[in-house]
Design a protein around this motif. Structure first.
Motif, PDB file in Angstrom:
ATOM      1  N   ILE A 144       0.842  -1.196   0.000  1.00 41.03           N
ATOM      2  CA  ILE A 144       0.000   0.000   0.000  1.00 41.03           C
ATOM      3  C   ILE A 144       0.870   1.236   0.000  1.00 41.03           C
ATOM      4  N   GLY A 145       0.663   2.060  -0.989  1.00 43.03           N
ATOM      5  CA  GLY A 145       1.495   3.261  -1.057  1.00 43.03           C
ATOM      6  C   GLY A 145       0.999   4.156  -2.165  1.00 43.03           C
ATOM      7  N   SER A 170       1.132  -2.429  -7.774  1.00 43.77           N
ATOM      8  CA  SER A 170       0.417  -2.171  -6.532  1.00 43.77           C
ATOM      9  C   SER A 170       0.676  -3.257  -5.492  1.00 43.77           C
ATOM     10  N   SER A 184       3.366  -4.892  -5.186  1.00 38.92           N
ATOM     11  CA  SER A 184       4.819  -4.980  -4.949  1.00 38.92           C
ATOM     12  C   SER A 184       5.408  -6.302  -5.407  1.00 38.92           C
ATOM     13  N   MET A 233       9.549  -8.252  -8.693  1.00 33.00           N
ATOM     14  CA  MET A 233      10.968  -7.893  -8.660  1.00 33.00           C
ATOM     15  C   MET A 233      11.693  -8.346  -7.400  1.00 33.00           C
ATOM     16  N   THR A 286      10.788  -7.875  -4.084  1.00 28.66           N
ATOM     17  CA  THR A 286      10.523  -7.244  -2.784  1.00 28.66           C
ATOM     18  C   THR A 286       9.950  -8.276  -1.822  1.00 28.66           C
TER      19      THR A 286
HETATM   20  N1  TRP Z   1       3.439  -1.379  -4.159  1.00 26.55           N
HETATM   21  C1  TRP Z   1       3.940  -0.110  -3.749  1.00 26.55           C
HETATM   22  C2  TRP Z   1       2.850   0.904  -3.950  1.00 26.55           C
HETATM   23  O1  TRP Z   1       1.793   0.558  -4.368  1.00 26.55           O
HETATM   24  C3  TRP Z   1       5.225   0.273  -4.420  1.00 26.55           C
HETATM   25  C4  TRP Z   1       6.235  -0.798  -4.334  1.00 26.55           C
HETATM   26  C5  TRP Z   1       6.895  -1.209  -3.256  1.00 26.55           C
HETATM   27  C6  TRP Z   1       6.619  -1.661  -5.374  1.00 26.55           C
HETATM   28  N2  TRP Z   1       7.698  -2.270  -3.536  1.00 26.55           N
HETATM   29  C7  TRP Z   1       7.542  -2.560  -4.831  1.00 26.55           C
HETATM   30  C8  TRP Z   1       6.258  -1.744  -6.685  1.00 26.55           C
HETATM   31  C9  TRP Z   1       8.068  -3.567  -5.609  1.00 26.55           C
HETATM   32  C10 TRP Z   1       6.793  -2.729  -7.461  1.00 26.55           C
HETATM   33  C11 TRP Z   1       7.680  -3.644  -6.927  1.00 26.55           C
HETATM   34  O2  TRP Z   1       3.021   2.040  -3.718  1.00 26.55           O
END
Ligand code: TRP
Length: 454
Positions: free
Chosen positions: A27-28, A230, A232, A235, A237
């Motif tokens: 969430i961001g 959205s 995340s 990649m 994370t």
């Molecule tokens: N998901 C986050 C958002 O919605 C952003 C984000 C954090 C992200 N880590 C990520 C996006 C890894 C892609 C991959 O704001």
């Protein structure tokens, strides 16, 4: 002192902590800034429909695959693939993730910096008396200016590094737990104000009534990219966060809770924005400025707008921070575990190098506005390529890894905590990641580059 295990990894302390941290990552700005403007540019309801289908059919399985990889390997994405697939090129997926982290952090921190400008403007009452047109001009001229956007970027990057240096328990988890619930309350307040504005219903109709004639091949790719961004995923994370999750945690429940929370907040953000967009006569397709132009107009229409505006932009900044730390953490974990740096040095090196690219992206509307490729500025190139290409590609490879290389038996052992949980969903999950998700992602890609047409 004999039984201190120096190799023990830092980890999340509780079940709620895991969900809060992973939801904090998901969430961001992706939900509150990116989702509304991408929906707006892609015609509304039909986009939302496709987006939701992608979240459930592809997003949740990819998230669960990432958790599985991270928790099995107990390492950063690069190291995890090396460990789980020794001597095989899967580690390239991890490297691609580290590369994507650089790109995402560069443009994302720029937008996060904008929240600081809006906190500042809230404090000095800078929105007061401006109509939506003037608020639009205000945003555009801020973004074109040369000093403040860079200053805010630098401060945001500094804060991100500072939390990452202090590690998982003391940093990430502690902040995420307190502040995310508060953000939710504030968005709900905004929704109420927005849907009671005169003319609001046109916005709700735009968001919820699908008009499939608005769908193009690029729309479908954007929906996929937005879903990945959205959540995340794509990649590493959540491979990295998965490596900090305890072996007692139920990964399936965690993935579902995090994805539902993320989707709920995105929809709420849409409900807060679109009624106001229509009520104030703003173009839904206004692009990256949409939310920053619309929200101050809503605050002006509510009692206590001054304080709500201030609180909202502070919390939006915090939501962005719990996401930027999760992206930086990928690079830092890689530097620490693979290149042997100490955490502090790794964080400083990572954030300084991201800043070079980041400052170029901040300047995309100012000094560097003429540096473009296919008509898109540096910021847009980073944003588009990372979300719509690198993440889905990473996701495709991640599910292929679990489905076709790592295999059902080890995956089931991880998801069922070695047989102590039932994991009844397992057959469906494995079917999706072997067939549905990879085929769907490949299909969307091929379709968008025009190799196949439907
Ligand atoms: N998901 C986050 C958002 O919605 C952003 C984000 C954090 C992200 N880590 C990520 C996006 C890894 C892609 C991959 O704001």
């Amino acid at each position: 002192m004999a039984n201190i295990d120096f190799k023990k990894r830092d980890s999340f302390t509780s079940k709620y902590g895991v969900i809060a941290a992973a939801a904090g990552s998901a969430i961001g700005l992706g939900n509150i800034w990116r989702f509304p403007y991408v929906v707006g540019e892609n015609g509304g309801g039909a986009f939302l429909f496709i987006y939701l289908a992608f979240i459930f059919a592809i997003g949740i399985p990819v998230m669960l695959s990432e958790f599985t990889i991270g928790r099995s390997a107990q390492l950063n994405p690069y190291g995890a693939f090396k460990k789980l697939a020794p001597g095989k090129p899967w580690y390239l997926v991890g490297l691609m993730g580290v590369g994507a982290a650089f790109m995402i952090l560069a443009f994302y921190t720029a937008v996060a910096g904008w929240t600081f400008e809006y906190i500042y403007q809230s404090i000095i009452n800078g929105f007061e008396g401006k109509n939506s047109n003037e608020l639009g001009v205000m945003f555009d001229s801020f973004r074109e200016s040369s000093f403040r956007p860079i200053l805010w970027f630098a401060i945001f990057m500094f804060l991100t590094s500072w939390i990452v240096i202090s590690g998982i328990k003391n940093g990430i988890e502690k902040y995420a737990k307190i502040l995310m619930p508060l953000l939710l309350v504030l968005i709900i307040v905004l929704c109420v104000r927005s849907i009671t504005l005169p003319g609001a219903s046109a916005g709700l109709k735009f968001l919820f009534k699908p008009d499939f004639s608005k769908i193009t091949t690029n729309t479908v790719l954007q929906a996929l990219g937005q879903a990945f961004f959205s959540l995340s995923i794509g990649m590493g994370t959540l491979i990295t966060y998965g490596s900090y999750i305890s072996k007692k945690n139920n990964l399936g429940n965690t993935a579902v809770s995090v994805s539902l929370a993320d989707t709920f907040i995105a929809i709420l953000a849409g409900v807060a924005i679109f009624p106001a967009v229509f009520a104030f006569g703003i173009a839904p397709s206004a692009g990256e400025g949409l939310v920053y132009k619309t929200l101050p107009a809503i605050f002006q229409q509510m009692p206590g707008g001054y304080i709500f505006s201030l609180m909202f932009f502070i919390l939006l900044g915090v939501a962005a921070l719990t996401s930027t730390i999760s992206v930086l953490e990928v690079i830092v974990a890689y530097f620490v575990e693979e290149l042997g740096m100490v955490r502090k040095k790794a964080t400083i090196v990572a954030s300084l190098s991201v800043s070079v690219l980041g400052i170029l992206s901040v300047m995309s509307w100012g000094a560097l506005k003429n540096v473009t490729l296919f008509g898109e500025n540096i910021f847009e190139i980073l944003n588009y390529t990372s979300a719509n290409i690198l993440l889905p590609l990473g996701g495709l490879l991640i599910v292929a890894f679990i489905g076709w290389y790592y295999g059902g038996a080890k995956t089931k052992a991880e998801l069922s905590n070695n047989g102590t949980l039932k994991a009844k969903y397992f057959p469906v999950f494995i079917f999706i990641i072997k067939f549905i998700a990879p085929i769907a992602i490949a299909f969307v890609f091929l379709n968008s580059v025009g190799i196949i047409k439907f």
